[in-house]
Design a protein around this motif. Sequence first.
Motif, PDB file in Angstrom:
ATOM      1  N   LYS A 200       0.842  -1.199   0.000  1.00  0.00           N
ATOM      2  CA  LYS A 200       0.000   0.000   0.000  1.00  0.00           C
ATOM      3  C   LYS A 200       0.875   1.245   0.000  1.00  0.00           C
ATOM      4  N   PHE A 201       0.540   2.178  -0.878  1.00  0.00           N
ATOM      5  CA  PHE A 201       1.270   3.442  -0.973  1.00  0.00           C
ATOM      6  C   PHE A 201       0.292   4.601  -0.844  1.00  0.00           C
ATOM      7  N   TYR A 202       0.825   5.748  -0.446  1.00  0.00           N
ATOM      8  CA  TYR A 202       0.007   6.949  -0.295  1.00  0.00           C
ATOM      9  C   TYR A 202       0.629   8.078  -1.112  1.00  0.00           C
ATOM     10  N   CYS A 203      -0.218   8.939  -1.666  1.00  0.00           N
ATOM     11  CA  CYS A 203       0.204  10.024  -2.539  1.00  0.00           C
ATOM     12  C   CYS A 203       1.093  11.008  -1.787  1.00  0.00           C
ATOM     13  N   GLU A 204       2.176  11.433  -2.434  1.00  0.00           N
ATOM     14  CA  GLU A 204       3.083  12.410  -1.832  1.00  0.00           C
ATOM     15  C   GLU A 204       2.459  13.803  -1.811  1.00  0.00           C
TER      16      GLU A 204
ATOM     17  N   ASN B  51      14.274  -7.417 -11.187  1.00  0.00           N
ATOM     18  CA  ASN B  51      15.455  -6.840 -10.538  1.00  0.00           C
ATOM     19  C   ASN B  51      15.314  -6.744  -9.019  1.00  0.00           C
ATOM     20  N   ARG B  52      14.860  -7.809  -8.406  1.00  0.00           N
ATOM     21  CA  ARG B  52      14.718  -7.914  -6.941  1.00  0.00           C
ATOM     22  C   ARG B  52      13.649  -7.012  -6.353  1.00  0.00           C
ATOM     23  N   ASN B  53      12.783  -6.438  -7.186  1.00  0.00           N
ATOM     24  CA  ASN B  53      11.712  -5.556  -6.723  1.00  0.00           C
ATOM     25  C   ASN B  53      10.383  -5.980  -7.322  1.00  0.00           C
ATOM     26  N   PHE B  54       9.341  -5.781  -6.537  1.00  0.00           N
ATOM     27  CA  PHE B  54       7.997  -5.858  -7.093  1.00  0.00           C
ATOM     28  C   PHE B  54       7.634  -4.438  -7.492  1.00  0.00           C
ATOM     29  N   SER B  55       7.089  -4.255  -8.691  1.00  0.00           N
ATOM     30  CA  SER B  55       6.716  -2.905  -9.109  1.00  0.00           C
ATOM     31  C   SER B  55       5.359  -2.923  -9.786  1.00  0.00           C
ATOM     32  N   ALA B  56       4.665  -1.778  -9.682  1.00  0.00           N
ATOM     33  CA  ALA B  56       3.361  -1.614 -10.311  1.00  0.00           C
ATOM     34  C   ALA B  56       3.132  -0.131 -10.573  1.00  0.00           C
ATOM     35  N   LYS B  57       2.303   0.145 -11.565  1.00  0.00           N
ATOM     36  CA  LYS B  57       1.909   1.522 -11.848  1.00  0.00           C
ATOM     37  C   LYS B  57       0.772   1.876 -10.892  1.00  0.00           C
ATOM     38  N   LEU B  58       0.902   3.031 -10.227  1.00  0.00           N
ATOM     39  CA  LEU B  58      -0.073   3.474  -9.236  1.00  0.00           C
ATOM     40  C   LEU B  58      -0.637   4.829  -9.636  1.00  0.00           C
ATOM     41  N   CYS B  59      -1.883   5.088  -9.240  1.00  0.00           N
ATOM     42  CA  CYS B  59      -2.536   6.346  -9.595  1.00  0.00           C
ATOM     43  C   CYS B  59      -3.313   6.872  -8.390  1.00  0.00           C
ATOM     44  N   CYS B  60      -3.274   8.209  -8.238  1.00  0.00           N
ATOM     45  CA  CYS B  60      -4.038   8.869  -7.188  1.00  0.00           C
ATOM     46  C   CYS B  60      -5.364   9.325  -7.788  1.00  0.00           C
TER      47      CYS B  60
ATOM     48  N   LYS C 145      -7.525  11.314  -6.355  1.00  0.00           N
ATOM     49  CA  LYS C 145      -7.819  12.694  -5.973  1.00  0.00           C
ATOM     50  C   LYS C 145      -7.112  13.708  -6.876  1.00  0.00           C
ATOM     51  N   CYS C 146      -5.791  13.625  -6.942  1.00  0.00           N
ATOM     52  CA  CYS C 146      -5.042  14.638  -7.702  1.00  0.00           C
ATOM     53  C   CYS C 146      -4.583  14.131  -9.072  1.00  0.00           C
ATOM     54  N   GLU C 147      -4.945  12.901  -9.429  1.00  0.00           N
ATOM     55  CA  GLU C 147      -4.698  12.301 -10.744  1.00  0.00           C
ATOM     56  C   GLU C 147      -3.216  12.233 -11.119  1.00  0.00           C
ATOM     57  N   LYS C 148      -2.345  12.101 -10.132  1.00  0.00           N
ATOM     58  CA  LYS C 148      -0.919  11.911 -10.384  1.00  0.00           C
ATOM     59  C   LYS C 148      -0.655  10.417 -10.544  1.00  0.00           C
ATOM     60  N   GLU C 149       0.351  10.098 -11.366  1.00  0.00           N
ATOM     61  CA  GLU C 149       0.722   8.707 -11.585  1.00  0.00           C
ATOM     62  C   GLU C 149       2.132   8.457 -11.063  1.00  0.00           C
ATOM     63  N   PHE C 150       2.325   7.266 -10.502  1.00  0.00           N
ATOM     64  CA  PHE C 150       3.586   6.887  -9.897  1.00  0.00           C
ATOM     65  C   PHE C 150       3.929   5.456 -10.264  1.00  0.00           C
ATOM     66  N   ILE C 151       5.167   5.095 -10.026  1.00  0.00           N
ATOM     67  CA  ILE C 151       5.579   3.700 -10.049  1.00  0.00           C
ATOM     68  C   ILE C 151       6.001   3.371  -8.623  1.00  0.00           C
TER      69      ILE C 151
ATOM     70  N   LYS D  49      11.832  -2.542   1.734  1.00  0.00           N
ATOM     71  CA  LYS D  49      12.205  -1.218   1.237  1.00  0.00           C
ATOM     72  C   LYS D  49      11.148  -0.750   0.247  1.00  0.00           C
ATOM     73  N   HIS D  50      10.729   0.508   0.392  1.00  0.00           N
ATOM     74  CA  HIS D  50       9.723   1.116  -0.475  1.00  0.00           C
ATOM     75  C   HIS D  50      10.350   2.232  -1.297  1.00  0.00           C
ATOM     76  N   ARG D  51       9.821   2.417  -2.489  1.00  0.00           N
ATOM     77  CA  ARG D  51      10.230   3.561  -3.302  1.00  0.00           C
ATOM     78  C   ARG D  51       9.047   3.968  -4.165  1.00  0.00           C
ATOM     79  N   LEU D  52       8.765   5.263  -4.187  1.00  0.00           N
ATOM     80  CA  LEU D  52       7.662   5.802  -4.973  1.00  0.00           C
ATOM     81  C   LEU D  52       8.245   6.829  -5.941  1.00  0.00           C
ATOM     82  N   ILE D  53       8.075   6.579  -7.232  1.00  0.00           N
ATOM     83  CA  ILE D  53       8.678   7.422  -8.258  1.00  0.00           C
ATOM     84  C   ILE D  53       7.579   8.047  -9.105  1.00  0.00           C
ATOM     85  N   PRO D  54       7.535   9.387  -9.196  1.00  0.00           N
ATOM     86  CA  PRO D  54       6.555  10.017 -10.094  1.00  0.00           C
ATOM     87  C   PRO D  54       6.857   9.651 -11.541  1.00  0.00           C
ATOM     88  N   ILE D  55       5.819   9.399 -12.328  1.00  0.00           N
ATOM     89  CA  ILE D  55       6.009   8.971 -13.716  1.00  0.00           C
ATOM     90  C   ILE D  55       6.676  10.050 -14.554  1.00  0.00           C
TER      91      ILE D  55
END
Length: 92
Positions: free
Chosen positions: A17-21, A37-46, A48-54, A69-75
């Motif tokens: 579970k991730f939360y919008c920055e 590459n040793r990570n689980f990744s998915a495309k995520l979307c908010c 409310k503010c319609e921002k997209e992240f990985i 370990k968590h990492r949230l990257i803006p698209i």
Amino acid sequence: YYLNDLDDPLVDREQLKFYCEECGSKLKAMSRWKYRNRNFSAKLCCKKCEKEFIGRVSFRKNFDDVEVKHRLIPIEEVAEDEVQDLSASVSE
């Protein structure tokens, strides 16, 4: 060693579970979680503010526990890096 199966009993699915920055609301997964590459990744979307992240999460089994370990990257950031890499390789 890194855990590479989401169905493993040592993997806590709550960690996916991730939360919008920007606004703090919960992000919704727009794609399935993939292991690469040793990570689980998915495309995520908010919603409310319609921002997209990985979102990226890694689970590493140690002697006594599982390190997460968590990492949230803006698209937009990902797209700019790819453009810079392409322009650098063309100019060479």
